[in-house]
Write an enzyme that holds these catalytic residues in place. Structure first.
Site, short mmCIF file in Angstrom:
data_model
loop_
_atom_site.label_atom_id
_atom_site.label_comp_id
_atom_site.label_asym_id
_atom_site.label_seq_id
_atom_site.Cartn_x
_atom_site.Cartn_y
_atom_site.Cartn_z
N GLN A 19 29.73 -5.44 -2.36
CA GLN A 19 30.41 -4.82 -1.42
C GLN A 19 29.73 -3.21 -1.54
OE1 GLN A 19 34.54 -6.22 -2.94
NE2 GLN A 19 34.94 -5.26 -0.78
N CYS B 22 41.26 -6.13 2.10
CA CYS B 22 39.83 -6.04 1.43
C CYS B 22 39.10 -4.75 1.87
CB CYS B 22 38.93 -7.17 1.83
SG CYS B 22 37.33 -7.44 1.19
N LEU B 23 38.51 -3.91 1.03
CA LEU B 23 37.91 -2.66 1.42
C LEU B 23 36.74 -2.95 2.26
CD1 LEU B 23 37.65 -1.16 -2.13
CD2 LEU B 23 39.33 -0.58 -0.44
N HIS C 97 39.79 -13.51 -5.28
CA HIS C 97 39.16 -12.78 -4.30
C HIS C 97 37.96 -12.28 -4.45
CE1 HIS C 97 39.88 -9.83 -0.71
NE2 HIS C 97 39.02 -9.23 -1.56
N HIS D 246 33.55 -13.01 -3.22
CA HIS D 246 32.52 -12.12 -2.71
C HIS D 246 31.22 -12.47 -3.26
CE1 HIS D 246 34.69 -9.16 -0.40
NE2 HIS D 246 35.49 -8.84 -1.21
ZN LIG Z 1 37.31 -7.95 -0.89
#
Ligand SMILES: [Zn+2]
Length: 189
Positions: free
Chosen positions: A50, A98-99, A140, A144
């Protein structure tokens, strides 16, 4: 330093991240940056892809959720090269966000209990069982690292309904209080 958050549609979010070698130059700095970026963007967890790094590491600080789940108050941790080796317990539905997918929240089913192995920042090996909300946050973030997003896990009907919203997000049509990297944009390392 804080990094911008990579947004839905960027190919790095779909890559299977690589293990971090023990010769990785500065894992402490990477962990500090992940925490700083996570706090800045008010997330409960953040995975390296991310912030544009395809590496198997994520950080979690459950404190903001401690009102709902007191056990999260001191759940602050970095997971290096994690592997979920067991998932069991009931499938429990809960709304997630989610960001990397700003302002979108959907209900996702996840197993209530997991067993995970990982290294901490001092390269100590751990083999641990987590349950409930902690197990959810871990799953979660762990997803990713395998290129999986929570929107992949919603029902087929919801998926169809989400399609246009996700397309809009990938084109930058969203409001976020943090800097972002859109799918077409280059990641500066
Ligand atoms: Zn996320």
């Amino acid at each position: 330093m804080t990094y911008p958050i990579v947004v839905y549609g960027h190919p790095i979010l779909r890559k299977v991240a690589a293990d971090i070698g023990k010769d990785y130059p500065d894992p402490e700095q990477l962990i500090a940056d992940l925490f700083e970026t996570m706090y800045h963007s008010e997330g409960l967890g953040l995975a390296a892809p991310q912030i544009g790094k395809s590496l198997r590491i994520f950080v979690i600080d459950g404190k903001p959720a401690a009102e709902d789940e007191p056990s999260l108050a001191d759940f602050k941790k970095a997971f290096i090269n994690p592997h979920i080796i067991e998932k069991n317990g009931d499938l429990v539905p809960m709304t997630e966000g989610c960001l990397s997918i700003p302002n979108l929240r959907e209900e996702v089913n996840r197993e209530s209990r997991i067993r995970i192995t990982y290294y901490d920042e001092d390269w100590n090996y751990h083999d641990k069982v987590y349950e409930g909300y902690a197990a959810r946050i871990i799953q979660h973030e762990y997803d990713h690292l395998d290129g999986i997003l929570f929107t992949d896990k919603v029902s087929p009907l919801r998926k169809r309904l989400l399609k246009s919203k996700l397309t809009a997000i990938s084109k930058g049509r969203f409001e976020a209080e943090y800097r972002t990297i859109l799918p077409g944009q280059k990641i500066k390392q």
